[in-house]
Motif scaffolding. Structure first.
Motif, PDB file in Angstrom:
ATOM      1  N   VAL A   9       5.109   7.933   9.658  1.00 10.01           N
ATOM      2  CA  VAL A   9       4.049   8.083   8.662  1.00 10.01           C
ATOM      3  C   VAL A   9       4.395   7.300   7.404  1.00 10.01           C
ATOM      4  O   VAL A   9       3.541   6.614   6.811  1.00 10.01           O
ATOM      5  N   GLN A  10       5.656   7.392   6.974  1.00 10.77           N
ATOM      6  CA  GLN A  10       6.093   6.587   5.821  1.00 10.77           C
ATOM      7  C   GLN A  10       5.849   5.109   6.068  1.00 10.77           C
ATOM      8  O   GLN A  10       5.367   4.379   5.188  1.00 10.77           O
ATOM      9  N   ALA A  11       6.211   4.644   7.260  1.00  9.75           N
ATOM     10  CA  ALA A  11       6.058   3.225   7.583  1.00  9.75           C
ATOM     11  C   ALA A  11       4.598   2.810   7.516  1.00  9.75           C
ATOM     12  O   ALA A  11       4.262   1.741   6.982  1.00  9.75           O
ATOM     13  N   ILE A  12       3.715   3.654   8.031  1.00  8.03           N
ATOM     14  CA  ILE A  12       2.289   3.316   8.032  1.00  8.03           C
ATOM     15  C   ILE A  12       1.741   3.276   6.611  1.00  8.03           C
ATOM     16  O   ILE A  12       1.049   2.336   6.211  1.00  8.03           O
ATOM     17  N   LEU A  13       2.052   4.304   5.826  1.00  4.00           N
ATOM     18  CA  LEU A  13       1.515   4.377   4.468  1.00  4.00           C
ATOM     19  C   LEU A  13       2.052   3.277   3.565  1.00  4.00           C
ATOM     20  O   LEU A  13       1.383   2.857   2.617  1.00  4.00           O
TER      21      LEU A  13
END
Length: 292
Positions: free
Chosen positions: A124-128
Motif C-alpha cells: 500500500v505504501q508503494a502504491i500511494l
C-alpha cells in the motif's frame, strides 16, 4: 504509560498516527488536526506521547515537514489483516485508522485468505507513493525467487487477494497472490515510463458482460433473475479485462459459444461472448478456451 491507561479519544488519535505510518509511510501534523478537529497543542501532545511510546517508529523530516516511518517501525496497535482489507476496500472507518481520509487502492472484498499485514502495508505504501518494491515470491511455475514489481492496485479476485503490478522480470503487468509474497521491501526511486497503472491496458479496458439464466441447466429462470437482480431477463455488468476471468469463474458462467456446459453449477450463460476478445486471463473462464 500503557495504552489501556490512555483515554479513548487520545487512543484513537494515536492509532491514526500508527495507521498512517504503517500504510502510508508518512503523515503531517495537519493530517491529525484535520481528521480529529483538535487544536495545535493537543496535536503536539499526541505526537509527543506517540514518540514516548514508540520512539523508534517515526522521524521528522524538516525539508518535507512531515513525519516519516523509520526502518525499525513496529506498529504500536494491532492491525488485523482481514478486517483492515475489508475496511480499506469498503472505505469504512472505526475511528482508529485513516480510512476515509485517504483513497486506498483496494477493491471489493468477500471471503478472504489472510495475507501478512506487513506485506500489505509495504505494498500500500508503494502504491500511494509510486515506489517499486522488491519481493520474494513463490510461483507455481518457477518456485521462489526475487522480483522487482511496481504495484498499482490490491484486489480480491473472489478467492484470494492479489496485487496487480508491473513485473520487471517478465516486462509485463501481472497478478501476484499476496499470501505467496514472503517479503516486501520498498526501493528507492519511482516507477519508470510504461510501468504506471494507465499503461496496464488489461486493467484500464472495461468489458461489458451480459449474463442470462443458463438456457439448458435452469428450469425456472425467474429464480436466477431474482438472485442476480436481472432486468428483462438479463444482468449487464462492466468489469476490468484483467478481472473478467476471475468473475466468470467465481460465478460459474458458461462461456461456450452454444451454452454447452452441463451441470447444476452452471446457472449463468455469457450472452455476448465476443466481448471477451483480447482479455488475457480467460484460461479460467468456464468453457471459453475449450470452445475457441
Amino acid at each position: 504509560m500503557e495504552l489501556t491507561e490512555i483515554i479513548f479519544a487520545q487512543r484513537q488519535r494515536l492509532a491514526f498516527i500508527d495507521f498512517c505510518l504503517m500504510f502510508r509511510g508518512h503523515l503531517t501534523r495537519h493530517d491529525l488536526l484535520k481528521r480529529f478537529q483538535v487544536g495545535l497543542s493537543a496535536g503536539s501532545r499526541d505526537f509527543n506521547l506517540y514518540k514516548s511510546l514508540a520512539p523508534d517508529n517515526l522521524i521528522y523530516d524538516l525539508a518535507l515537514k512531515r513525519y516519516l516511518q523509520t526502518q525499525t517501525f513496529r506498529p504500536l496497535f494491532e492491525h488485523d489483516a482481514r478486517k483492515t482489507l475489508m475496511k480499506l476496500a469498503n472505505d469504512i472507518s472505526d475511528g482508529f485508522d485513516a480510512i476515509g481520509d485517504i483513497r486506498f487502492p483496494v477493491e471489493a472484498p468477500s471471503q478472504l485468505n489472510v495475507p501478512d499485514i506487513f506485506v500489505v502495508a509495504r505494498l500500500v505504501q508503494a502504491i500511494l507513493n509510486s515506489k517499486p518494491v522488491s519481493i520474494i515470491y513463490t510461483s507455481l511455475s518457477s518456485g521462489s525467487g526475487a522480483r522487482e514489481i511496481v504495484p498499482h492496485s490490491i484486489v480480491d479476485n473472489g478467492l484470494r487477494w492479489h496485487v496487480r503490478a508491473y513485473d520487471r522480470k517478465s516486462d509485463a503487468f501481472r497478478d501476484f497472490v499476496l499470501t505467496r509474497i514472503a517479503k516486501a521491501t520498498l526501493l528507492a526511486g519511482e516507477g519508470q515510463p510504461g510501468e504506471d497503472k494507465q499503461d496496464d491496458h488489461q486493467w484500464v479496458r472495461m468489458m461489458p458482460l451480459h449474463l442470462i439464466p443458463h438456457p439448458h441447466n435452469v428450469k425456472y429462470p425467474t429464480a436466477i433473475e431474482m438472485d442476480y437482480g436481472m432486468e428483462n431477463g438479463r444482468l449487464k455488468i462492466t468489469v476490468r479485462a484483467a478481472m473478467a476471468g476471475y468473475l466468470l469463474r467465481r460465478w460459474n458462467v458458461d462461456c461456450t459459444a452454444s451454452a454447452g456446459l452441463r451441470g447444476p453449477e452452471y446457472q449463468l450463460y455469457l450472452e455476448n461472448r465476443q466481448t471477451l476478445y483480447g482479455a488475457e486471463n480467460l484460461a479460467i473462464a468456464p468453457g471459453y478456451l475449450a470452445d475457441c
